[in-house]
Motif scaffolding. Sequence first.
Motif, mmCIF file in Angstrom:
data_model
loop_
_atom_site.group_PDB
_atom_site.id
_atom_site.type_symbol
_atom_site.label_atom_id
_atom_site.label_comp_id
_atom_site.label_asym_id
_atom_site.label_seq_id
_atom_site.Cartn_x
_atom_site.Cartn_y
_atom_site.Cartn_z
ATOM 1 N N ILE A 3 0.743 -1.149 -0.076
ATOM 2 C CA ILE A 3 0.085 -0.056 -0.013
ATOM 3 C C ILE A 3 0.797 1.222 0.058
ATOM 4 O O ILE A 3 0.673 2.228 -0.663
ATOM 5 C CB ILE A 3 -1.023 -0.028 0.940
ATOM 6 C CG1 ILE A 3 -1.764 -1.126 1.020
ATOM 7 C CG2 ILE A 3 -1.762 1.263 1.385
ATOM 8 C CD1 ILE A 3 -2.917 -1.542 2.307
ATOM 9 N N TRP A 63 2.139 1.734 -3.523
ATOM 10 C CA TRP A 63 1.336 2.172 -4.289
ATOM 11 C C TRP A 63 1.047 3.707 -4.203
ATOM 12 O O TRP A 63 0.629 4.394 -5.179
ATOM 13 C CB TRP A 63 -0.056 1.300 -4.012
ATOM 14 C CG TRP A 63 -1.105 1.630 -5.184
ATOM 15 C CD1 TRP A 63 -2.166 2.467 -4.805
ATOM 16 C CD2 TRP A 63 -1.324 1.262 -6.316
ATOM 17 N NE1 TRP A 63 -2.864 2.464 -5.922
ATOM 18 C CE2 TRP A 63 -2.378 1.710 -6.772
ATOM 19 C CE3 TRP A 63 -0.789 0.583 -7.258
ATOM 20 C CZ2 TRP A 63 -2.845 1.518 -8.130
ATOM 21 C CZ3 TRP A 63 -1.186 -0.070 -8.534
ATOM 22 C CH2 TRP A 63 -2.186 0.588 -8.976
ATOM 23 N N ARG A 64 0.760 4.030 -2.841
ATOM 24 C CA ARG A 64 0.451 5.433 -2.556
ATOM 25 C C ARG A 64 1.896 6.636 -2.852
ATOM 26 O O ARG A 64 1.592 7.707 -2.714
ATOM 27 C CB ARG A 64 -0.087 5.460 -1.103
ATOM 28 C CG ARG A 64 -1.192 4.868 -1.159
ATOM 29 C CD ARG A 64 -2.026 5.057 0.317
ATOM 30 N NE ARG A 64 -2.473 6.430 0.477
ATOM 31 C CZ ARG A 64 -2.844 6.940 1.539
ATOM 32 N NH1 ARG A 64 -2.964 6.223 2.579
ATOM 33 N NH2 ARG A 64 -3.042 8.212 1.817
ATOM 34 N N GLN A 65 2.786 5.751 -2.973
ATOM 35 C CA GLN A 65 4.021 6.677 -3.031
ATOM 36 C C GLN A 65 3.953 7.787 -4.164
ATOM 37 O O GLN A 65 3.439 7.525 -5.354
ATOM 38 C CB GLN A 65 5.163 6.075 -3.045
ATOM 39 C CG GLN A 65 6.482 6.961 -3.093
ATOM 40 C CD GLN A 65 7.809 6.161 -3.265
ATOM 41 O OE1 GLN A 65 7.781 5.127 -3.921
ATOM 42 N NE2 GLN A 65 8.880 6.474 -2.566
ATOM 43 N N ARG A 66 4.369 8.998 -4.242
ATOM 44 C CA ARG A 66 4.176 10.008 -5.253
ATOM 45 C C ARG A 66 5.366 10.521 -5.505
ATOM 46 O O ARG A 66 5.837 11.114 -4.518
ATOM 47 C CB ARG A 66 2.985 11.046 -5.269
ATOM 48 C CG ARG A 66 1.491 10.509 -5.076
ATOM 49 C CD ARG A 66 1.335 9.916 -6.556
ATOM 50 N NE ARG A 66 0.027 9.223 -6.375
ATOM 51 C CZ ARG A 66 -0.659 8.031 -6.163
ATOM 52 N NH1 ARG A 66 0.469 7.140 -5.830
ATOM 53 N NH2 ARG A 66 -1.617 7.553 -6.097
ATOM 54 N N ARG A 95 4.574 7.629 -8.174
ATOM 55 C CA ARG A 95 4.640 6.237 -8.055
ATOM 56 C C ARG A 95 5.857 5.541 -8.927
ATOM 57 O O ARG A 95 5.807 5.845 -10.020
ATOM 58 C CB ARG A 95 3.173 5.577 -8.463
ATOM 59 C CG ARG A 95 3.274 3.992 -8.181
ATOM 60 C CD ARG A 95 1.762 3.620 -8.670
ATOM 61 N NE ARG A 95 0.738 4.291 -7.850
ATOM 62 C CZ ARG A 95 -0.574 4.727 -8.339
ATOM 63 N NH1 ARG A 95 -0.771 4.243 -9.492
ATOM 64 N NH2 ARG A 95 -1.544 5.021 -7.542
#
Length: 310
Positions: free
Chosen positions: A75, A78-81, A83
């Motif tokens: 998660i 996936w949420r890293q920006r 991505r």
Amino acid sequence: MLRRLALASVVANVAIVVSGGAVRLTDSGLGCPTWPRCTDESYTATREMGIHGAIEFGNRMFTYVVGFIALAAFIAAWRQRPRQRPLVLLSGAVLLGIPLQGVIGGITVLTNLNPWVVGLHFLASMLMLLAAYAFWRATRGLPVAPPAPKPVRALAWLVTGVSAAVLVVGTWVTGSGPHSGDHGAARNGLDPETISQVHADLVFLLIGLSVAGWLGLRALGAHTAARAALVLIAVELGQGLIGFVQYFTDLPVLLVGAHMLGACLVWLATLSVLWAVVVRAKRRVIEEQPDVSAWGGSLQDRFAGTTGNT
């Protein structure tokens, strides 16, 4: 946070190998005699099953801890920006591997601890450790560095292959020995003395190749990779010492458990060398060309006394 979760995943995958070893070494492999339930009527261990049921069920429950960490890491990736696709794929591989590994564990129970399936269960854990380690290293980023010379890369792959062979043959040694996980479990039929000698020969080969790699990396001035190779040698020597002591003291349970932990550490140290030598950065260096002297430069440069840059 992502880096910490990735490291926690590595630690958890080592811990569940040790936990599984405790199940086998306490003869609790069939503490829960069926799968996916613990008994025909219950998914949990009952008081009547005693300590063996508690140990086996506890190991099954620890799988959820490993899975929770893997899910949290996925998660977070996936949420890293922005991505990063490699992080998502690697964390997803770790997460998907957990139920697959659980199925293999269930098959070991349903086959009454067949030694070949038990060995496969351990080797699958090593693949899980590979995925978790790759994910952790990816969260740390890769240093910009020139490619290692081809012979050095070939040696790193050879060390990794022999290390994997040591693990495979080690499962054969285990399958021929006395710690079957249950008093009624079958053995693989191999001669323990003979297969132990084969295992020891492979260990000697691995140590020799590791020493050769360390000397070569030092000669090239690749200090980071050389340190990784030196750590690998130290772990191999420690693991080899435990192996010899346990063999000549009739395989005491505590030493066998330490040897299982050591197998994970040898594999991780091997992967560290492989990453230091083979896995190179994919970034484009625009401002300047990489300094080839990081890998020692050419022989002509050395004899000329130059730095290797023109």
